[in-house]
Design an enzyme around this catalytic site. Structure first.
Site, PDB file in Angstrom:
ATOM      1  N   VAL A 158       0.820  -1.230   0.000  1.00 17.24           N
ATOM      2  CA  VAL A 158       0.000   0.000   0.000  1.00 17.24           C
ATOM      3  C   VAL A 158       0.849   1.273   0.000  1.00 17.24           C
ATOM      4  O   VAL A 158       0.333   2.371  -0.144  1.00 17.24           O
ATOM      5  CB  VAL A 158      -0.990   0.033   1.193  1.00 17.24           C
ATOM      6  N   GLU A 217       5.227   2.905  -0.531  1.00 11.01           N
ATOM      7  CA  GLU A 217       6.661   2.688  -0.661  1.00 11.01           C
ATOM      8  C   GLU A 217       7.358   4.028  -0.508  1.00 11.01           C
ATOM      9  O   GLU A 217       6.921   5.028  -1.077  1.00 11.01           O
ATOM     10  CB  GLU A 217       6.972   2.094  -2.045  1.00 11.01           C
ATOM     11  N   GLY A 218       8.426   4.060   0.290  1.00 12.00           N
ATOM     12  CA  GLY A 218       9.152   5.310   0.495  1.00 12.00           C
ATOM     13  C   GLY A 218      10.639   5.110   0.318  1.00 12.00           C
ATOM     14  O   GLY A 218      11.094   4.049  -0.113  1.00 12.00           O
ATOM     15  N   ALA A 219      11.395   6.159   0.658  1.00 12.95           N
ATOM     16  CA  ALA A 219      12.851   6.142   0.460  1.00 12.95           C
ATOM     17  C   ALA A 219      13.508   5.003   1.228  1.00 12.95           C
ATOM     18  O   ALA A 219      14.471   4.405   0.765  1.00 12.95           O
ATOM     19  CB  ALA A 219      13.431   7.475   0.901  1.00 12.95           C
ATOM     20  N   ASP A 233       6.265  18.228   9.944  1.00  9.43           N
ATOM     21  CA  ASP A 233       6.076  17.762   8.563  1.00  9.43           C
ATOM     22  C   ASP A 233       4.601  17.465   8.296  1.00  9.43           C
ATOM     23  O   ASP A 233       4.269  16.471   7.657  1.00  9.43           O
ATOM     24  CB  ASP A 233       6.944  16.524   8.306  1.00  9.43           C
ATOM     25  N   GLY A 284      11.493   2.559   3.186  1.00  7.35           N
ATOM     26  CA  GLY A 284      10.495   1.662   3.759  1.00  7.35           C
ATOM     27  C   GLY A 284       9.453   1.198   2.761  1.00  7.35           C
ATOM     28  O   GLY A 284       9.284   1.769   1.687  1.00  7.35           O
ATOM     29  N   LEU A 285       8.770   0.122   3.151  1.00  6.35           N
ATOM     30  CA  LEU A 285       7.692  -0.460   2.352  1.00  6.35           C
ATOM     31  C   LEU A 285       6.542  -0.749   3.305  1.00  6.35           C
ATOM     32  O   LEU A 285       6.763  -1.230   4.416  1.00  6.35           O
ATOM     33  CB  LEU A 285       8.201  -1.768   1.718  1.00  6.35           C
ATOM     34  N   VAL A 286       5.313  -0.432   2.887  1.00  4.10           N
ATOM     35  CA  VAL A 286       4.148  -0.667   3.749  1.00  4.10           C
ATOM     36  C   VAL A 286       3.226  -1.678   3.075  1.00  4.10           C
ATOM     37  O   VAL A 286       2.850  -1.513   1.908  1.00  4.10           O
ATOM     38  CB  VAL A 286       3.367   0.640   4.038  1.00  4.10           C
TER      39      VAL A 286
END
EC number: 2.7.11.24
Length: 366
Positions: free
Chosen positions: A22, A24-26, A140, A28-30
């Protein structure tokens, strides 16, 4: 649909069924999944922070803060997957409540009614009150960090940039670059004092972000979509106008003062013209959150009493948070001296401490 666990290399116990990616980041993955013993739908965030000190810092902040806050409008941590040993500890697995979408996606996909805008701003302020009561700045806030479900429940997430607004302890260093370093939050929601390097940031920076988010919900597009630093400041000044002498004198950076002096004079615009669909109460809240001077900006407590959110305001149901323990953020002030292995050890120790939640209690009792 169940995804192949080996395909994405998710090392989680068999008590969790993985269903779909659901996010995806720099670093991490969710993945959405289900905690099988309880049937609870969850989001499992896999973080691989150990290549960069900055990612280690953010991960430690996030875990510590999510552990601390227990609030309806702040995402909660349900479980921390414990690694088999320190030697094989290369990833962090955070289990959180599963939320269906976020405000960024909602704004892009549909026009929001004024009722929706009121309710989303109210819940953001309610969560922010808890953060600020513990002297925590989120730093943020933006639509993609406000998670939503089908009931329109809103939860603030992503505490990787959060910091304490309390002063550093005596005899410690924050890198010698002034209080609050490593500021890389999304430019579009940054307050003027962040852009212009005022000496200290205060809780007011989060209220500026709330104003930007409200305007974006009303207009369906970002209020200040700056392409770069100069364009960002230019967009802000086109709306707020050239700072008054009082506002100008609050700026502590000589370089920033010189920069502003060199710009052409601009007149202030009316928020009712910038946000033509906004109701008068929304316009007033925009005026009070989007001020050049942080000292003139409305506080979160004042914003909760504003007429724009009066349909939801209940002073008996807007709880403060427990204060942070002394030394909660001590690791921030020794960051330059810490090796990657020391960061890893601190995160490992944090992960080893069980999270007392419904999931862990269910697993233990069955």
């Amino acid at each position: 649909m169940t995804i192949d666990q080996s395909q994405i290399n998710f090392n989680v116990p068999s008590t969790y069924k993985l269903e779909e990616i659901v996010g995806e980041g720099a670093y991490g993955l969710v993945v959405a999944g289900t905690h099988l013993p309880s049937g609870t739908q969850v989001a499992i965030k896999r973080i691989t922070p150990f290549d960069h000190t900055m990612f280690c810092q953010r991960t430690l902040r996030e875990i510590k803060l999510l552990r601390h806050f227990h609030h309806e409008n702040i995402i909660s941590i349900l479980d921390l997957i414990q690694p088999e040993s320190y030697e094989v500890f290369n990833e962090v697995y955070l289990v959180q409540e599963l939320m269906e979408t976020d405000l960024h996606r909602v704004i892009r996909s549909q026009e929001l009614s004024d009722d929706h805008c009121q309710y989303f701003v109210y819940q953001t302020l309610r969560g922010l009150k808890a953060l600020h009561s513990a002297d925590v700045l989120h730093r943020d806030l933006k639509p993609s960090n406000l998670l939503l479900n089908a009931n329109c429940d809103l939860k603030i997430c992503d505490f990787g940039l959060a910091r304490s607004s309390a002063k550093p302890p005596p005899g410690t260093s924050d890198g010698g670059q002034g209080f609050m370093t490593e500021y890389v939050a999304t430019r579009w929601y940054r307050a003027p004092e962040v852009m212009l390097s005022f000496q200290e940031y205060t809780k007011a920076i989060d209220l500026w972000s709330v104003g930007c988010i409200l305007a974006e919900m009303i207009n369906g597009k970002p209020l200040f979509p700056g392409r770069d630093y100069h364009h960002q400041l230019s967009l802000i000044l086109q709306v707020l106008g050239t700072p008054t002498m009082d506002d100008f004198n609050e700026i502590t950076s000589q370089r920033s003062k010189d920069y502003l002096r060199a710009l052409e004079f601009t007149r202030r615009q009316d928020f009712s013209a910038i946000c033509p669909k906004a109701k008068p109460a929304a316009v007033d809240l925009l005026k009070q959150t989007l001020t050049f001077s942080p000292s003139k900006r409305i506080t979160v407590e004042e914003a909760l009493m504003h007429s724009y959110v009066e349909a939801y305001h209940d002073p008996h149901d807007e709880p403060n948070a427990e204060p942070l323990k002394p030394g909660f953020f001590d690791f921030e002030f020794h960051q330059e001296k810490l090796s990657r292995d020391q960061w890893k050890r601190m995160i490992y120790d944090e992960v080893q401490d069980p999270v007392p939640t419904i999931l862990s209690q269910w697993t233990e009792s069955h």
